[in-house]
Design a protein around this motif. Structure first.
Motif, PDB file in Angstrom:
ATOM      1  N   THR A   1       0.832  -1.208   0.000  1.00 30.30           N
ATOM      2  CA  THR A   1       0.000   0.000   0.000  1.00 30.30           C
ATOM      3  C   THR A   1       0.864   1.255   0.000  1.00 30.30           C
ATOM      4  O   THR A   1       0.609   2.209  -0.734  1.00 30.30           O
ATOM      5  N   LEU A   2       1.905   1.268   0.832  1.00 31.37           N
ATOM      6  CA  LEU A   2       2.781   2.435   0.901  1.00 31.37           C
ATOM      7  C   LEU A   2       3.548   2.636  -0.406  1.00 31.37           C
ATOM      8  O   LEU A   2       3.690   3.768  -0.880  1.00 31.37           O
ATOM      9  N   VAL A   3       4.038   1.546  -0.976  1.00 24.48           N
ATOM     10  CA  VAL A   3       4.777   1.654  -2.240  1.00 24.48           C
ATOM     11  C   VAL A   3       3.852   2.119  -3.358  1.00 24.48           C
ATOM     12  O   VAL A   3       4.215   2.965  -4.185  1.00 24.48           O
ATOM     13  N   GLU A   4       2.638   1.578  -3.381  1.00 24.24           N
ATOM     14  CA  GLU A   4       1.667   2.000  -4.398  1.00 24.24           C
ATOM     15  C   GLU A   4       1.272   3.463  -4.208  1.00 24.24           C
ATOM     16  O   GLU A   4       1.121   4.214  -5.165  1.00 24.24           O
ATOM     17  N   ASN A   5       1.114   3.874  -2.959  1.00 21.39           N
ATOM     18  CA  ASN A   5       0.766   5.262  -2.662  1.00 21.39           C
ATOM     19  C   ASN A   5       1.875   6.214  -3.134  1.00 21.39           C
ATOM     20  O   ASN A   5       1.598   7.290  -3.675  1.00 21.39           O
ATOM     21  N   ALA A   6       3.128   5.804  -2.934  1.00 23.69           N
ATOM     22  CA  ALA A   6       4.252   6.619  -3.388  1.00 23.69           C
ATOM     23  C   ALA A   6       4.307   6.689  -4.913  1.00 23.69           C
ATOM     24  O   ALA A   6       4.669   7.717  -5.492  1.00 23.69           O
ATOM     25  N   LEU A   7       3.934   5.601  -5.587  1.00 21.96           N
ATOM     26  CA  LEU A   7       3.926   5.597  -7.047  1.00 21.96           C
ATOM     27  C   LEU A   7       2.839   6.500  -7.597  1.00 21.96           C
ATOM     28  O   LEU A   7       3.054   7.244  -8.562  1.00 21.96           O
ATOM     29  N   MET A   8       1.654   6.469  -6.984  1.00 22.88           N
ATOM     30  CA  MET A   8       0.516   7.222  -7.499  1.00 22.88           C
ATOM     31  C   MET A   8       0.599   8.702  -7.148  1.00 22.88           C
ATOM     32  O   MET A   8       0.266   9.562  -7.964  1.00 22.88           O
ATOM     33  N   HIS A   9       1.036   9.013  -5.931  1.00 17.41           N
ATOM     34  CA  HIS A   9       0.962  10.396  -5.462  1.00 17.41           C
ATOM     35  C   HIS A   9       2.326  11.038  -5.210  1.00 17.41           C
ATOM     36  O   HIS A   9       2.388  12.248  -4.969  1.00 17.41           O
ATOM     37  N   GLY A  10       3.402  10.237  -5.234  1.00 14.28           N
ATOM     38  CA  GLY A  10       4.715  10.788  -4.933  1.00 14.28           C
ATOM     39  C   GLY A  10       5.492  11.142  -6.187  1.00 14.28           C
ATOM     40  O   GLY A  10       4.954  11.232  -7.292  1.00 14.28           O
ATOM     41  N   ASP A  11       6.798  11.347  -6.013  1.00 13.38           N
ATOM     42  CA  ASP A  11       7.665  11.734  -7.117  1.00 13.38           C
ATOM     43  C   ASP A  11       9.095  11.319  -6.772  1.00 13.38           C
ATOM     44  O   ASP A  11       9.427  11.092  -5.604  1.00 13.38           O
ATOM     45  N   GLY A  12       9.898  11.212  -7.806  1.00 13.22           N
ATOM     46  CA  GLY A  12      11.304  10.892  -7.600  1.00 13.22           C
ATOM     47  C   GLY A  12      11.517   9.444  -7.178  1.00 13.22           C
ATOM     48  O   GLY A  12      10.647   8.577  -7.328  1.00 13.22           O
ATOM     49  N   THR A  13      12.681   9.190  -6.614  1.00 17.34           N
ATOM     50  CA  THR A  13      13.051   7.841  -6.190  1.00 17.34           C
ATOM     51  C   THR A  13      12.359   7.485  -4.884  1.00 17.34           C
ATOM     52  O   THR A  13      12.290   8.295  -3.963  1.00 17.34           O
ATOM     53  N   VAL A  14      11.834   6.271  -4.814  1.00 14.78           N
ATOM     54  CA  VAL A  14      11.211   5.769  -3.588  1.00 14.78           C
ATOM     55  C   VAL A  14      12.249   4.921  -2.853  1.00 14.78           C
ATOM     56  O   VAL A  14      12.831   3.999  -3.435  1.00 14.78           O
ATOM     57  N   ALA A  15      12.474   5.240  -1.587  1.00 13.08           N
ATOM     58  CA  ALA A  15      13.496   4.557  -0.794  1.00 13.08           C
ATOM     59  C   ALA A  15      12.839   3.747   0.314  1.00 13.08           C
ATOM     60  O   ALA A  15      12.026   4.271   1.075  1.00 13.08           O
ATOM     61  N   LEU A  16      13.189   2.459   0.387  1.00 10.14           N
ATOM     62  CA  LEU A  16      12.770   1.587   1.483  1.00 10.14           C
ATOM     63  C   LEU A  16      13.964   1.423   2.413  1.00 10.14           C
ATOM     64  O   LEU A  16      15.005   0.884   2.006  1.00 10.14           O
ATOM     65  N   ARG A  17      13.828   1.883   3.651  1.00  7.60           N
ATOM     66  CA  ARG A  17      14.940   1.832   4.606  1.00  7.60           C
ATOM     67  C   ARG A  17      14.528   1.030   5.832  1.00  7.60           C
ATOM     68  O   ARG A  17      13.401   1.167   6.327  1.00  7.60           O
ATOM     69  N   THR A  18      15.439   0.208   6.334  1.00  9.57           N
ATOM     70  CA  THR A  18      15.180  -0.603   7.522  1.00  9.57           C
ATOM     71  C   THR A  18      16.121  -0.177   8.630  1.00  9.57           C
ATOM     72  O   THR A  18      17.302   0.111   8.398  1.00  9.57           O
ATOM     73  N   ARG A  19      15.609  -0.164   9.843  1.00 11.04           N
ATOM     74  CA  ARG A  19      16.415   0.174  11.015  1.00 11.04           C
ATOM     75  C   ARG A  19      15.750  -0.440  12.246  1.00 11.04           C
ATOM     76  O   ARG A  19      14.674  -1.039  12.144  1.00 11.04           O
ATOM     77  N   THR A  20      16.395  -0.287  13.382  1.00  9.21           N
ATOM     78  CA  THR A  20      15.845  -0.798  14.638  1.00  9.21           C
ATOM     79  C   THR A  20      15.714   0.343  15.636  1.00  9.21           C
ATOM     80  O   THR A  20      16.454   1.324  15.587  1.00  9.21           O
ATOM     81  N   THR A  21      14.779   0.184  16.537  1.00 10.79           N
ATOM     82  CA  THR A  21      14.620   1.125  17.645  1.00 10.79           C
ATOM     83  C   THR A  21      14.078   0.340  18.833  1.00 10.79           C
ATOM     84  O   THR A  21      12.936  -0.127  18.815  1.00 10.79           O
ATOM     85  N   GLY A  22      14.893   0.158  19.824  1.00  3.83           N
ATOM     86  CA  GLY A  22      14.487  -0.630  20.981  1.00  3.83           C
ATOM     87  C   GLY A  22      14.208  -2.069  20.591  1.00  3.83           C
ATOM     88  O   GLY A  22      15.049  -2.760  20.014  1.00  3.83           O
ATOM     89  N   THR A  23      13.020  -2.535  20.904  1.00  2.00           N
ATOM     90  CA  THR A  23      12.625  -3.913  20.592  1.00  2.00           C
ATOM     91  C   THR A  23      11.811  -3.992  19.320  1.00  2.00           C
ATOM     92  O   THR A  23      11.102  -4.966  19.090  1.00  2.00           O
ATOM     93  N   GLN A  24      11.897  -2.966  18.484  1.00  2.00           N
ATOM     94  CA  GLN A  24      11.110  -2.928  17.264  1.00  2.00           C
ATOM     95  C   GLN A  24      12.011  -2.757  16.048  1.00  2.00           C
ATOM     96  O   GLN A  24      13.099  -2.203  16.132  1.00  2.00           O
ATOM     97  N   VAL A  25      11.524  -3.269  14.933  1.00  2.00           N
ATOM     98  CA  VAL A  25      12.145  -2.993  13.642  1.00  2.00           C
ATOM     99  C   VAL A  25      11.248  -2.016  12.896  1.00  2.00           C
ATOM    100  O   VAL A  25      10.015  -2.045  13.040  1.00  2.00           O
TER     101      VAL A  25
END
Length: 416
Positions: free
Chosen positions: A321-345
């Protein structure tokens, strides 16, 4: 709905035709009349010049000498100084368009034309506008019927699917309609159908297990009660049989409790530890052709080897849904980034587009709220899926937009 769409489209077309058609007819009528007056005026000026040139040359100006200079469809009155005026051509009946020009020697020429020629021109223009309007109405009818069928048919099909789901029939249509919003609704209905199918399967399994596992303790309990009735006069025997029957009841209670525990929401049983990179790579491979067609790119960065706890299917749907939303309404390069914070990814989806309007803010996740002429359903459904899976979906930054999906981290896995 189909009839309302057709009627509304035709109403708009008819109003446009009425406004522009009448305006065009009025403008053209005035233009035709003005052109006719200019032609008569020009004809009068030409004839004055002819008369004046002949007077200068000492020639006589008579109806006979001017015969070749006067058009046959004009009524001309020539008035020479000191002479009686003479006319040429038939005098028009009804309304006339007239113009008079005078020369340097006192001569005057009056040219008259029937106004019927102007009326004929206006009538021809009216017929042309009417023909074009009828063609426009016919085209509007065809387009309205086509558009109504294109919108109403999918809605009817989706309504039937929803009604079928409400009646307990979990069959999924797996149909797509070429309209992103309707296809999104179809995706949600298909997901609901799968969940209903799992629940129905669980209920059937519960019924089968109950009929099998409850039959034995119930039969044993019935036999004990029959023995109590048969030995009612023997107090010790009654007490012994009653104790055994009570034990049977307790075991029966345990069986019921275990069956109810095993029939919990299937989503709880589907929460597993999974490799987040696999889902991200799968999403990039799935969406890369669409981004390439749009002249854009989708990239992946961040901490590799992260493992999360949840439902892979739900996480996949939220990221899609997020990737599709970026394609339909966004612009430029879409970046998927992963990181951690506490006990969550955390999985962040960002693009270089204009982002979320300031007046919307976090309301972008509410149903039917959208700043891009869409239904506003996708992000609301994605948020619900994330929360149902034990995570959350947030808007970290409005301009440029950054959405983040928070999931529970598998603490038993390595950090990678």
């Amino acid at each position: 709905m189909r009839r309302r769409l057709i009627h509304s489209t035709l109403a708009v077309v008819l109003v446009v035709i009425a406004v522009f058609g009448v305006s065009l007819l009025v403008i053209e009528a005035r233009s035709i009349e003005a052109g006719a007056r200019e032609r008569v005026q020009s004809e009068a000026a030409r004839l004055v010049a002819v008369v004046e040139s002949r007077l200068v040359a000492g020639e006589q100006v008579t109806a006979r000498s001017m015969h070749n200079a006067v058009p046959s469809d004009r009524h001309v009155v020539i008035d020479l100084a000191g002479e009686a005026p003479f006319t040429m051509g038939d005098r028009p009946e009804g309304g006339v368009i007239s113009a008079t020009e005078t020369g340097a020697h006192g001569e005057a020429v009056t040219v008259q034309q029937s106004a019927g020629a102007v009326s004929d021109g206006v009538l021809r223009m009216f017929l042309i506008i009417l023909a074009v309007s009828l063609l426009a109405v016919a085209a509007a009818v065809l387009l309205a019927v086509r558009q109504a069928n294109r919108l109403a048919a999918p809605l009817t099909d989706l309504a039937e699917t929803a009604e079928r789901l409400g009646s307990g029939d979990p069959r999924s249509g797996r149909r797509r309609y070429g309209v992103p919003e309707l296809d999104r609704v179809a995706d949600v209905l298909d997901t609901s159908a799968e969940r209903i199918a799992r629940m129905i399967t669980a209920e059937r399994r519960l019924a089968a297990d109950a009929s099998h596992q409850l039959r034995t303790p119930l039969t044993a309990l019935s036999m004990r009660l029959e023995e109590i009735i048969g030995t009612a006069s023997d107090r010790e025997a009654v007490q012994e049989e009653a104790t055994i029957a009570l034990a049977q009841v307790e075991r029966l209670t345990d069986v019921v409790q275990r069956l109810l525990t095993n029939s919990r929401d299937p989503r709880l049983d589907s929460a597993v530890s999974f490799d987040l990179d696999e889902i991200l790579i799968q999403q990039m491979e799935e969406w890369r052709p669409a981004y390439r067609s749009a002249g854009r790119a989708i990239v992946h960065s961040g901490k590799p080897g992260l493992r999360a706890v949840g439902t892979p299917g739900a996480v996949t749907q939220v990221l899609a849904t997020l990737v599709e939303n970026a394609l339909m309404h966004g612009d430029g390069t879409v970046a998927l980034r992963t990181r951690t914070t506490g006990t969550q990814v955390v999985v962040e989806v960002a693009d270089g587009g204009p982002g979320v309007p300031p007046e919307l803010g976090s309301r972008v996740f509410e149903r039917s709220v959208s700043g891009r002429n869409s239904t506003g359903l996708g992000l609301a459904v994605a948020r619900d899926l994330a929360e149902a899976d034990g995570g959350r979906l947030e808007l970290l930054q409005q301009r440029p937009p950054v959405f983040a999906l928070f999931l529970s981290r598998d603490t038993g896995a390595g950090s990678g």
